[in-house]
Design an enzyme around this catalytic site. Sequence first.
Site, PDB file in Angstrom:
ATOM      1  N   LYS A 170      18.597  38.376  -2.617  1.00  0.00           N
ATOM      2  CA  LYS A 170      17.361  37.962  -3.308  1.00  0.00           C
ATOM      3  C   LYS A 170      16.727  36.744  -2.609  1.00  0.00           C
ATOM      4  O   LYS A 170      15.514  36.704  -2.359  1.00  0.00           O
ATOM      5  CB  LYS A 170      17.664  37.645  -4.773  1.00  0.00           C
ATOM      6  CG  LYS A 170      16.531  37.006  -5.544  1.00  0.00           C
ATOM      7  CD  LYS A 170      15.311  37.898  -5.683  1.00  0.00           C
ATOM      8  CE  LYS A 170      14.121  37.101  -6.206  1.00  0.00           C
ATOM      9  NZ  LYS A 170      12.898  37.876  -6.243  1.00  0.00           N
ATOM     10  N   LYS A 239      12.227  26.692  -4.868  1.00  0.00           N
ATOM     11  CA  LYS A 239      13.659  26.757  -5.222  1.00  0.00           C
ATOM     12  C   LYS A 239      14.358  27.852  -4.411  1.00  0.00           C
ATOM     13  O   LYS A 239      15.426  27.633  -3.835  1.00  0.00           O
ATOM     14  CB  LYS A 239      13.808  27.059  -6.723  1.00  0.00           C
ATOM     15  CG  LYS A 239      15.255  27.316  -7.154  1.00  0.00           C
ATOM     16  CD  LYS A 239      15.370  28.115  -8.446  1.00  0.00           C
ATOM     17  CE  LYS A 239      14.985  29.564  -8.293  1.00  0.00           C
ATOM     18  NZ  LYS A 239      15.269  30.414  -9.465  1.00  0.00           N
TER      19      LYS A 239
END
Length: 302
Positions: A170, A239
Amino acid sequence: MRVGIIGLGNMGGRIATRLLKQGVEVGVFDVNKDFVQALVGLGATEAESPADLASKFPYVITVLPNVFIVKEILTGQEGLMKGLRPNSLLIDMTTSIPSVTKELHAMLAAEGLRMIDAPVSGGVKKAEDGTLSIMVGGEEDHFEEVKPLLSHIGQNIIHVGEIGAGHTIKALNNMISATTLAATGEAMALGVKLGLDPSKMLDVINSSTGRSFSSDFKFPTQVLTRNFEVGFTLDLMVKDLKIAMNMAEEEKVPMFISSASFQLWKQAWSNGKGNEDHTAIVKQIEEMFDVEIREKSISVTR
Ligand code: NAD
């Protein structure tokens, strides 16, 4: 099937809604009570705490901003660990740090509790349509057990490896996505500066080798329309990039292209664009080029 969901924001709220529409019994928990009430209005059951949710629902999905909040939700006073049972299964859809996910998995396993990581990709539209990509890390039989549940929300559901593997791919996927969006933004801004029509540029790019999800979907819906509606914040993209860059650092490998892109994202972030949609990276580029990439305009110089 019965599933509890913690984190009802842009992604979790849509996943919960989709599951309800598919006839799944859904329990919900979020610190934002407006989000909880909106889901209760659609037929979900409100839980008093993560522990309460886990004691009532055999499957629990977490879709939270980061892994540290997942840890807090697990270990807090009324946390998930107080309610999970040996036959419960925690499905973490948060985009997280793989090494911390492995620690959380080990902590649960020591108590005889089960967990997989199953982050998602595709954005809010695909969450609404139930066509997300879902990348799963964890034991094969846990994956097979939850596949029917995941198929209500995802179209491409891939078991990629052991615990943490979903979170690893991811972060890597988003590093590509962030870099592609930035590179497309630079090309589009330069084209506008040179007098090209952005719509025609996209017509060419999307039928040529420069095509990507950014050029095909994000530019027409978010940028040319000047919509920039918040679906996935720039904060969350930064992030994800930090996770990917840290993974590379731990492996002692250079990331030349991604590092350059990361600096641009950090510049937009430090310029106060963190709460905007991540497509605001294009606004950052526009400011540097002194142009606006707008529908039906040849070159709008501010
Ligand atoms: P969001 O900020 O919209 O939603 C997060 C939700 O978590 C909010 O409703 C918030 O109130 C809740 N929350 C925060 N702390 C909590 C706590 N301690 N207890 C209970 N609830 C708490 O974020 P999002 O965009 O929905 O993203 C969620 C996760 O999914 C992130 O890890 C993100 O990286 C990932 N993701 C998002 C998208 C997207 O398009 N938005 C796509 C793929 C993956």
